[in-house]
Design a protein around this motif. Sequence first.
Motif, short mmCIF file in Angstrom:
data_model
loop_
_atom_site.label_atom_id
_atom_site.label_comp_id
_atom_site.label_asym_id
_atom_site.label_seq_id
_atom_site.Cartn_x
_atom_site.Cartn_y
_atom_site.Cartn_z
N LEU A 4 0.86 -1.18 0.00
CA LEU A 4 0.00 0.00 0.00
C LEU A 4 0.89 1.23 0.00
O LEU A 4 1.70 1.42 0.91
CB LEU A 4 -0.90 0.02 1.24
CG LEU A 4 -1.74 1.28 1.45
CD1 LEU A 4 -2.78 1.41 0.35
CD2 LEU A 4 -2.39 1.25 2.82
N ILE A 5 0.77 2.05 -1.04
CA ILE A 5 1.48 3.32 -1.11
C ILE A 5 0.51 4.40 -0.67
O ILE A 5 -0.59 4.51 -1.21
CB ILE A 5 1.99 3.62 -2.53
CG1 ILE A 5 2.96 2.53 -2.99
CG2 ILE A 5 2.65 4.99 -2.58
CD1 ILE A 5 3.41 2.69 -4.44
N THR A 6 0.92 5.20 0.30
CA THR A 6 0.10 6.31 0.79
C THR A 6 0.89 7.59 0.62
O THR A 6 2.06 7.66 1.02
CB THR A 6 -0.28 6.12 2.27
OG1 THR A 6 -0.94 4.86 2.41
CG2 THR A 6 -1.18 7.23 2.76
N CYS A 7 0.28 8.59 0.03
CA CYS A 7 0.93 9.86 -0.24
C CYS A 7 0.04 10.99 0.27
O CYS A 7 -1.15 11.01 0.00
CB CYS A 7 1.17 10.02 -1.75
SG CYS A 7 1.76 11.64 -2.24
N ILE A 8 0.65 11.92 0.99
CA ILE A 8 -0.05 13.12 1.44
C ILE A 8 0.62 14.29 0.73
O ILE A 8 1.80 14.55 0.95
CB ILE A 8 0.02 13.29 2.96
CG1 ILE A 8 -0.55 12.04 3.65
CG2 ILE A 8 -0.72 14.56 3.40
CD1 ILE A 8 -0.33 12.00 5.14
N SER A 59 -4.12 6.78 -1.74
CA SER A 59 -3.76 5.43 -1.33
C SER A 59 -3.99 4.50 -2.51
O SER A 59 -5.05 4.54 -3.13
CB SER A 59 -4.62 4.96 -0.15
OG SER A 59 -4.44 5.81 0.96
N VAL A 60 -2.99 3.67 -2.79
CA VAL A 60 -3.10 2.73 -3.91
C VAL A 60 -2.38 1.44 -3.54
O VAL A 60 -1.29 1.46 -2.98
CB VAL A 60 -2.55 3.34 -5.22
CG1 VAL A 60 -1.10 3.73 -5.09
CG2 VAL A 60 -2.72 2.40 -6.39
N ILE A 61 -3.04 0.33 -3.81
CA ILE A 61 -2.43 -0.99 -3.58
C ILE A 61 -1.81 -1.44 -4.89
O ILE A 61 -2.47 -1.44 -5.93
CB ILE A 61 -3.48 -2.01 -3.08
CG1 ILE A 61 -4.00 -1.59 -1.71
CG2 ILE A 61 -2.88 -3.41 -3.03
CD1 ILE A 61 -5.06 -2.50 -1.13
N GLY A 85 6.79 19.56 0.48
CA GLY A 85 5.94 19.01 -0.58
C GLY A 85 4.93 18.00 -0.08
O GLY A 85 3.88 17.82 -0.66
N GLY A 86 5.27 17.29 0.98
CA GLY A 86 4.37 16.28 1.50
C GLY A 86 5.16 15.08 1.98
O GLY A 86 6.37 15.15 2.22
N ILE A 87 4.48 13.95 2.07
CA ILE A 87 5.10 12.73 2.56
C ILE A 87 4.52 11.55 1.80
O ILE A 87 3.36 11.58 1.35
CB ILE A 87 4.88 12.58 4.09
CG1 ILE A 87 5.67 11.40 4.63
CG2 ILE A 87 3.41 12.44 4.42
CD1 ILE A 87 5.70 11.34 6.15
N ILE A 88 5.33 10.51 1.65
CA ILE A 88 4.89 9.29 1.00
C ILE A 88 5.51 8.12 1.75
O ILE A 88 6.66 8.21 2.21
CB ILE A 88 5.26 9.28 -0.50
CG1 ILE A 88 4.67 8.07 -1.22
CG2 ILE A 88 6.75 9.36 -0.69
CD1 ILE A 88 4.80 8.14 -2.74
N TYR A 89 4.76 7.04 1.90
CA TYR A 89 5.30 5.87 2.57
C TYR A 89 4.62 4.61 2.05
O TYR A 89 3.57 4.67 1.41
CB TYR A 89 5.17 5.98 4.09
CG TYR A 89 3.77 6.19 4.60
CD1 TYR A 89 2.97 5.12 4.99
CD2 TYR A 89 3.23 7.48 4.70
CE1 TYR A 89 1.69 5.31 5.47
CE2 TYR A 89 1.95 7.68 5.18
CZ TYR A 89 1.19 6.60 5.57
OH TYR A 89 -0.08 6.79 6.04
N VAL A 90 5.27 3.47 2.31
CA VAL A 90 4.79 2.17 1.85
C VAL A 90 4.58 1.27 3.05
O VAL A 90 5.41 1.24 3.96
CB VAL A 90 5.80 1.51 0.89
CG1 VAL A 90 5.34 0.13 0.46
CG2 VAL A 90 6.04 2.39 -0.33
N THR A 91 3.47 0.54 3.05
CA THR A 91 3.22 -0.46 4.09
C THR A 91 2.84 -1.78 3.43
O THR A 91 2.29 -1.80 2.32
CB THR A 91 2.09 -0.02 5.05
OG1 THR A 91 0.94 0.34 4.29
CG2 THR A 91 2.51 1.17 5.88
#
Length: 111
Positions: A4-8, A59-61, A85-91
Amino acid sequence: MRKLITCIASEDKAKEAIEGVAKTFGIQAMVNHFARGFGRSSPLGTQKLGQQTEKVIISVIVDKKQVDEIFAYIFHAAGLDQPHGGIIYVTAVQQAVISPLAEIQEDHANA
């Protein structure tokens, strides 16, 4: 396995990232919604008031094999390589199950 990639990101850049991911990688399902909050980067931040900003959360799987490529694409398209710019992370996604109804509809479409 899926990730799951989540980007704000800021509202103006997020739209470009969403459209680009859909066109470039053929991703058909993403979740995005708005959030509002206060940042500490403004002069009012020293008074603990902050600057009110609106962000978009994407959010995208994705498949484990594509996670690095899609992560890098979103990172640049959403302007996260810029200060604030924001934040992005992977779970990791432990289990991804497709709805039985979706599988039945897909079987009928392929018949």
